[in-house]
Design a protein around this motif. Structure first.
Motif, PDB file in Angstrom:
ATOM      1  N   MET B  39       0.838  -1.193   0.000  1.00 46.49           N
ATOM      2  CA  MET B  39       0.000   0.000   0.000  1.00 46.49           C
ATOM      3  C   MET B  39       0.878   1.249   0.000  1.00 46.49           C
ATOM      4  SD  MET B  39      -2.358   1.326   3.067  1.00 46.49           S
ATOM      5  CE  MET B  39      -0.905   1.829   3.907  1.00 46.49           C
ATOM      6  N   MET B  40       1.921   1.201   0.842  1.00 45.32           N
ATOM      7  CA  MET B  40       2.844   2.330   0.933  1.00 45.32           C
ATOM      8  C   MET B  40       3.564   2.526  -0.394  1.00 45.32           C
ATOM      9  SD  MET B  40       5.721   2.945   3.806  1.00 45.32           S
ATOM     10  CE  MET B  40       6.781   1.553   3.607  1.00 45.32           C
ATOM     11  N   LEU B  41       3.958   1.409  -1.016  1.00 44.03           N
ATOM     12  CA  LEU B  41       4.661   1.494  -2.296  1.00 44.03           C
ATOM     13  C   LEU B  41       3.768   2.157  -3.348  1.00 44.03           C
ATOM     14  CD1 LEU B  41       7.348   0.634  -3.604  1.00 44.03           C
ATOM     15  CD2 LEU B  41       6.171  -1.386  -4.451  1.00 44.03           C
ATOM     16  N   LEU B 101      12.107  -5.357   3.403  1.00 43.12           N
ATOM     17  CA  LEU B 101      12.938  -4.881   2.289  1.00 43.12           C
ATOM     18  C   LEU B 101      12.319  -3.640   1.654  1.00 43.12           C
ATOM     19  CD1 LEU B 101      15.480  -5.923   0.748  1.00 43.12           C
ATOM     20  CD2 LEU B 101      13.890  -6.783  -0.963  1.00 43.12           C
ATOM     21  N   LEU B 102      11.016  -3.703   1.396  1.00 42.23           N
ATOM     22  CA  LEU B 102      10.330  -2.580   0.746  1.00 42.23           C
ATOM     23  C   LEU B 102      10.405  -1.332   1.613  1.00 42.23           C
ATOM     24  CD1 LEU B 102       7.061  -4.021  -0.824  1.00 42.23           C
ATOM     25  CD2 LEU B 102       9.034  -3.049  -1.985  1.00 42.23           C
ATOM     26  N   ARG B 103      10.166  -1.511   2.920  1.00 36.86           N
ATOM     27  CA  ARG B 103      10.173  -0.371   3.835  1.00 36.86           C
ATOM     28  C   ARG B 103      11.540   0.310   3.794  1.00 36.86           C
ATOM     29  NH1 ARG B 103       8.598  -2.140   9.567  1.00 36.86           N
ATOM     30  NH2 ARG B 103       7.725  -3.832   8.331  1.00 36.86           N
ATOM     31  N   GLY B 104      12.594  -0.526   3.814  1.00 38.75           N
ATOM     32  CA  GLY B 104      13.948   0.013   3.769  1.00 38.75           C
ATOM     33  C   GLY B 104      14.211   0.763   2.471  1.00 38.75           C
ATOM     34  N   LEU B 105      13.840   0.135   1.360  1.00 40.88           N
ATOM     35  CA  LEU B 105      14.102   0.750   0.055  1.00 40.88           C
ATOM     36  C   LEU B 105      13.377   2.077  -0.087  1.00 40.88           C
ATOM     37  CD1 LEU B 105      14.002  -2.298  -2.399  1.00 40.88           C
ATOM     38  CD2 LEU B 105      15.956  -0.873  -1.768  1.00 40.88           C
ATOM     39  N   ILE B 106      12.135   2.110   0.416  1.00 45.20           N
ATOM     40  CA  ILE B 106      11.352   3.338   0.288  1.00 45.20           C
ATOM     41  C   ILE B 106      11.983   4.454   1.114  1.00 45.20           C
ATOM     42  CG2 ILE B 106       9.149   4.398   0.925  1.00 45.20           C
ATOM     43  CD1 ILE B 106       7.826   1.786  -0.031  1.00 45.20           C
ATOM     44  N   THR B 107      12.409   4.120   2.346  1.00 43.71           N
ATOM     45  CA  THR B 107      13.037   5.143   3.183  1.00 43.71           C
ATOM     46  C   THR B 107      14.323   5.641   2.530  1.00 43.71           C
ATOM     47  OG1 THR B 107      12.218   3.813   5.004  1.00 43.71           O
ATOM     48  CG2 THR B 107      13.617   5.674   5.579  1.00 43.71           C
ATOM     49  N   THR B 109      14.990   5.736  -0.670  1.00 46.31           N
ATOM     50  CA  THR B 109      14.735   6.504  -1.884  1.00 46.31           C
ATOM     51  C   THR B 109      14.107   7.856  -1.590  1.00 46.31           C
ATOM     52  OG1 THR B 109      14.174   4.350  -2.784  1.00 46.31           O
ATOM     53  CG2 THR B 109      13.863   6.243  -4.232  1.00 46.31           C
ATOM     54  N   TRP B 110      13.088   7.847  -0.741  1.00 42.11           N
ATOM     55  CA  TRP B 110      12.313   9.075  -0.569  1.00 42.11           C
ATOM     56  C   TRP B 110      12.538   9.774   0.780  1.00 42.11           C
ATOM     57  CZ3 TRP B 110       9.761   5.163  -3.492  1.00 42.11           C
ATOM     58  CH2 TRP B 110       9.452   5.545  -4.813  1.00 42.11           C
ATOM     59  N   GLY B 111      13.312   9.146   1.639  1.00 39.96           N
ATOM     60  CA  GLY B 111      13.558   9.755   2.936  1.00 39.96           C
ATOM     61  C   GLY B 111      12.342   9.645   3.842  1.00 39.96           C
ATOM     62  N   ALA B 112      12.507  10.084   5.082  1.00 38.40           N
ATOM     63  CA  ALA B 112      11.443   9.901   6.064  1.00 38.40           C
ATOM     64  C   ALA B 112      10.557  11.136   6.208  1.00 38.40           C
ATOM     65  CB  ALA B 112      12.037   9.523   7.418  1.00 38.40           C
ATOM     66  N   GLN B 113      10.843  12.188   5.443  1.00 41.20           N
ATOM     67  CA  GLN B 113      10.039  13.390   5.651  1.00 41.20           C
ATOM     68  C   GLN B 113       8.657  13.281   5.005  1.00 41.20           C
ATOM     69  OE1 GLN B 113      12.397  13.142   3.392  1.00 41.20           O
ATOM     70  NE2 GLN B 113      12.368  14.756   1.857  1.00 41.20           N
ATOM     71  N   GLN B 114       7.824  14.220   5.361  1.00 40.31           N
ATOM     72  CA  GLN B 114       6.442  14.218   4.882  1.00 40.31           C
ATOM     73  C   GLN B 114       6.379  14.727   3.431  1.00 40.31           C
ATOM     74  OE1 GLN B 114       3.956  13.794   7.442  1.00 40.31           O
ATOM     75  NE2 GLN B 114       2.061  14.366   6.439  1.00 40.31           N
ATOM     76  N   HIS B 115       5.596  14.018   2.581  1.00 41.37           N
ATOM     77  CA  HIS B 115       5.372  14.482   1.213  1.00 41.37           C
ATOM     78  C   HIS B 115       3.893  14.780   1.021  1.00 41.37           C
ATOM     79  CE1 HIS B 115       9.372  13.223  -0.170  1.00 41.37           C
ATOM     80  NE2 HIS B 115       9.212  12.183   0.621  1.00 41.37           N
ATOM     81  N   TYR B 116       3.612  15.633   0.023  1.00 39.35           N
ATOM     82  CA  TYR B 116       2.204  15.922  -0.262  1.00 39.35           C
ATOM     83  C   TYR B 116       1.917  15.705  -1.746  1.00 39.35           C
ATOM     84  CZ  TYR B 116       2.205  17.852   4.394  1.00 39.35           C
ATOM     85  OH  TYR B 116       2.325  17.977   5.741  1.00 39.35           O
ATOM     86  N   GLY B 211      -1.235  13.461   3.603  1.00 34.95           N
ATOM     87  CA  GLY B 211       0.208  13.538   3.426  1.00 34.95           C
ATOM     88  C   GLY B 211       0.839  12.170   3.515  1.00 34.95           C
ATOM     89  N   LEU B 212       2.049  12.066   3.005  1.00 32.98           N
ATOM     90  CA  LEU B 212       2.683  10.758   2.879  1.00 32.98           C
ATOM     91  C   LEU B 212       3.962  10.704   3.688  1.00 32.98           C
ATOM     92  CD1 LEU B 212       2.877   8.021   1.579  1.00 32.98           C
ATOM     93  CD2 LEU B 212       3.835   9.074  -0.447  1.00 32.98           C
ATOM     94  N   GLN B 213       4.031   9.687   4.523  1.00 34.98           N
ATOM     95  CA  GLN B 213       5.188   9.466   5.372  1.00 34.98           C
ATOM     96  C   GLN B 213       5.298   7.967   5.554  1.00 34.98           C
ATOM     97  OE1 GLN B 213       4.697  11.631   8.997  1.00 34.98           O
ATOM     98  NE2 GLN B 213       6.858  11.404   9.520  1.00 34.98           N
ATOM     99  N   THR B 214       6.439   7.453   5.968  1.00 35.08           N
ATOM    100  CA  THR B 214       6.581   6.000   6.067  1.00 35.08           C
ATOM    101  C   THR B 214       5.684   5.407   7.149  1.00 35.08           C
ATOM    102  OG1 THR B 214       8.552   6.489   7.340  1.00 35.08           O
ATOM    103  CG2 THR B 214       8.876   5.708   5.099  1.00 35.08           C
TER     104      THR B 214
END
Lengths: 272, 290
Positions: B39-41, B101-107, B109-116, B211-214
Motif C-alpha cells: 500500500m505504501m509502495l 525490504l520494501l520499507r527500507g528501500l522506500i526510506t 529513496t524518498w527519505g522519512a520526511q512528509q510528502h504531499y 500527506g505521505l510518510q513512512t
C-alpha cells in the motif's frame, strides 16, 4: 510387447515401464506398462494400494506439492512424451482426469463447475455444455445448486461432465463406482459407454470393482503391488479362473489347494 | 453526523486495504504480511509519477495504478511462485521479508520526511460540506467511492467472469483446478496483482488526504485485524469487519481517549479470536492452516 506394429499405430496412450517415486525415496509403482488405443475403454484393476491411482496421477501430471515424479519409464500420448509435465499442460493436450475424491469444486455451483474449466477450444464451450446437460439431465435441473451439497452420484456425474468440458481425447476415470449404489454405478457405466461411442473418446478406467469395469471395458490390466501382472481382453479376463475367484468373487467349485490358487502368480508377466 | 462520516471514511480505508489480504489468502492460502508495505509502495509510486507527469494528474494516477498492479504480478513471478509447494509458513515469512525490504528501500529513496502528492498533482484537497454541518475532504470522498467501486467490481468479477470463477475454483482445490487445465500461476499472479492494485489505490488516496510518510504502513497493519474479524477468506467479511473496527475506533477517539485509536483494532481482534477465531464470515476449518 507382443503387440504387432500395425495395431500399435492406433495407440493413443502408451505407458512403458513406468516408475513413480514419492519424496524421492518411496517407489509407488515399479514398471507399469499399458496401452490405450483410440476409442477403447481400458480397465486397470487392482486392490487397495496396488498403484492404480498413482498410475493415473503420473499420466495426468503432478504438482510441486505432491513431491512425486516419474523416475523411470515413459508416458507417450499420441507419440509425444508427456512424463513429468504440469497437470494443466497435460489437460491442454487432451488428457483429463476424473479424480477419486475431491472431484468437484464444492464452493461453486454446478453451472460454475462446468464453466471454470479451461477448454482446449473456447468456441465449443456452449455446445459442450448443452451436450453435458443432455448426457446428464439431472445436472441441468441442479445447475444452480452448490456442488458441496450434491450426493455422491451427482458429484460423479458433475465430475465427468466437467472433465468433458475440457474437450478431452482421453478420459482417465479413477474409481467410477467408489461409494455409489450399484444401480447408479450401472447407469454411470452405461452413460460412459454412450459418451465414448458418440464423442469417440478413449477411456482409461481404474477400478476396484472388477464387475463394473469388465462390463464396459474392451481390454483390461491387473495391477498388484505396483506391477502389471496380467492383461487381456474382456473375454480372457472374465474367463480366467483366478480373476473369477479374486476379482469377480465367483467361488470356485469346492476347496482348492493353496498352490493352485497361486497359479497365476507364477505365470504372470514381469515388465520391470 | 460528522461522526458518521468519520466512521465511513475510516471503514473505507480499512476495507479497501483488507480486500488485498482476502484476495491473496483466498486464492493461494498465503497470508501476505507485506500488504501494508505494498500500500505504501503504491502511494510512493504516485509521488514518483506526480513529479514526472505533473502536468497531467490523471495520467499520473493511471500510471501509478498500473504500476501497483504490475508490482504484485512481478512479486508473484519473481518470488512467491517458488514458494508454492513449500509450507505456508515459509511463504508467509517470505512476505514479511519482502515487507522489511520494501520499507527500507522506500526510506532510502524518498527519505522519512512528509510528502504531499496532492499538491504535486496540482489538486486542492477541498473540504466539501454534506448534510448541513458535516464536512468531508475531497480525497476522503474519493476513498469512499473507490472502495465502493472496487468491492462491487470484485464481487461481479468473482461471480460472473470466467477468470473470477477459476479464481474461486483454484482457491478451493488447486490440484483439481490444474487437472482441469486452469493455469495456477496465471490465477495466482492475477490475485497478487489485484491485491497490490487495490492496496495501492488505498495508499494513494490516504497519501492525498493526509500527506505521505513512512508511518502510513501502520494503517495497513490496522486493516489486518479488520480482515481477521470479518474472516480471512470472505470479501463480505472484510467489509463488515472494517465497519466494526472503524466504528469502534472513531467512537473511542470521540468519547474516550484519542490515544486508544491504535489499540482498538487489536483489542477487538483479541475478543474475536477468543470467541470466534475464524471470523464472522470465515470458513471454520480454514483457521487451522494459519
Amino acid at each position: 510387447m507382443s503387440t504387432p506394429a500395425t495395431l500399435k499405430d492406433k495407440a493413443i496412450l502408451e505407458v512403458d515401464k513406468l516408475e513413480v517415486s514419492y519424496h524421492r525415496v518411496v517407489t509407488a509403482i515399479q514398471g507399469v506398462t499399458l496401452e490405450v488405443r483410440r476409442g477403447q475403454i481400458v480397465a486397470l484393476l487392482g486392490n487397495n494400494g496396488a498403484g492404480k491411482t498413482t498410475t493415473l496421477r503420473a499420466i495426468s501430471g503432478f504438482l510441486g506439492i505432491d513431491d512425486a515424479r516419474v523416475s523411470e519409464g515413459t508416458v507417450r500420448f499420441c507419440g509425444k512424451d508427456i512424463a513429468n509435465r504440469f497437470p494443466h499442460e497435460v489437460a491442454g493436450m487432451g488428457i483429463v482426469l476424473v479424480p477419486e475424491r475431491d472431484k468437484v469444486f464444492e464452493n461453486l455451483t454446478v453451472q460454475e463447475n462446468l464453466e471454470a474449466n479451461s477448454p482446449r477450444q473456447s468456441s465449443t464451450l456452449s455446445r459442450m455444455q448443452e451436450a453435458v446437460y443432455a448426457y446428464f439431465p439431472l445436472l441441468a435441473r441442479l445447475r444452480g445448486r452448490q456442488a458441496g451439497y450434491l450426493s455422491g452420484g451427482e458429484r460423479q456425474m458433475l465430475a465427468i461432465g466437467a472433465a468433458l468440458m475440457c474437450g478431452p481425447e482421453l478420459l482417465l476415470v479413477d474409481e467410477l463406482s467408489l461409494g455409489l449404489a450399484p444401480i447408479i454405478v450401472e447407469e454411470l457405466a452405461e452413460r460412459l459407454r454412450a459418451i465414448r461411442d458418440e464423442l469417440g473418446l478413449s477411456i482409461l478406467l481404474v477400478e476396484q470393482n472388477a464387475h463394473v469395469a469388465l462390463e464396459i471395458a474392451d481390454y483390461g490390466y491387473i495391477i498388484e503391488n505396483g506391477r502389471i501382472v496380467m492383461d487381456g481382453d474382456r473375454e480372457r479376463l472374465t474367463g480366467h479362473q483366478d480373476i473369477q475367484e479374486f476379482y469377480l468373487g465367483a467361488g470356485g467349485s469346492g476347496r482348492r489347494n493353496y498352490r493352485d490358487v497361486k497359479q497365476y502368480r507364477r505365470s504372470r508377466r514381469w515388465y520391470g | 453526523m460528522q461522526t458518521l462520516i468519520n466512521i465511513l471514511v475510516l471503514a473505507s480505508i480499512y476495507a479497501l486495504i483488507s480486500c488485498g489480504y482476502v484476495l491473496i489468502y483466498r486464492v493461494s492460502r498465503v497470508l501476505n504480511l507485506a500488504h501494508g508495505e505494498f500500500m505504501m509502495l503504491g502511494a510512493y509510486g504516485l509521488l514518483a509519477t506526480a513529479s514526472s507527469f505533473g502536468a497531467h494528474p490523471f495520467a499520473a494516477v493511471g500510471v501509478a495504478s498500473v504500476m501497483a498492479l504490475l508490482v504484485g504480478v512481478a512479486i508473484y513471478f519473481v518470488l512467491m511462485r517458488h514458494m508454492t509447494g513449500e509450507s505456508v509458513l515459509a511463504a508467509v515469512l517470505c512476505t514479511i521479508a519482502v515487507g522489511i525490504l520494501l520499507r527500507g528501500l522506500i526510506t532510502l529513496t524518498w527519505g522519512a520526511q512528509q510528502h504531499y502528492p496532492m499538491e504535486q498533482l496540482g489538486w486542492v484537497n477541498s473540504s466539501i460540506s454534506v448534510f448541513g454541518d458535516a464536512r468531508i475532504s475531497a480525497a476522503s470522498l474519493g476513498l469512499i467511492i473507490a472502495t465502493a467501486v472496487c468491492y462491487s467490481g470484485l464481487f461481479l468479477f468473482l461471480r460472473y467472469t470466467r477468470w473470477g470463477i477459476q479464481m474461486r475454483a483454484a482457491g478451493q482445490n488447486p490440484l483439481l483446478a490444474a487437472q482441469r487445465g486452469i493455469r495456477l500461476n496465471g490465477i495466482y499472479a492475477l490475485a497478487w496483482g489485484l491485491a497490490t492494485f487495490t492496496g495501492g489505490i488505498a495508499g494513494m488516496l490516504i497519501a492525498c488526504d493526509s500527506g505521505l510518510q513512512t508511518t502510513i504502513v501502520t494503517i495497513g497493519l490496522k486493516a489486518f485485524p479488520a480482515t481477521l474479524v470479518g474472516g480471512l477468506d470472505s470479501l463480505l467479511g472484510a467489509l463488515v469487519g472494517s465497519l466494526i473496527i472503524g466504528t469502534a475506533e472513531v467512537l473511542l477517539i470521540n468519547y474516550v481517549d484519542p490515544l486508544l485509536s491504535d489499540v482498538a483494532p487489536f483489542f477487538i481482534l483479541l475478543v474475536m479470536l477468543i470467541f470466534r477465531p475464524w471470523g464472522l464470515f470465515g470458513t471454520r476449518e480454514e483457521i487451522d492452516r494459519v
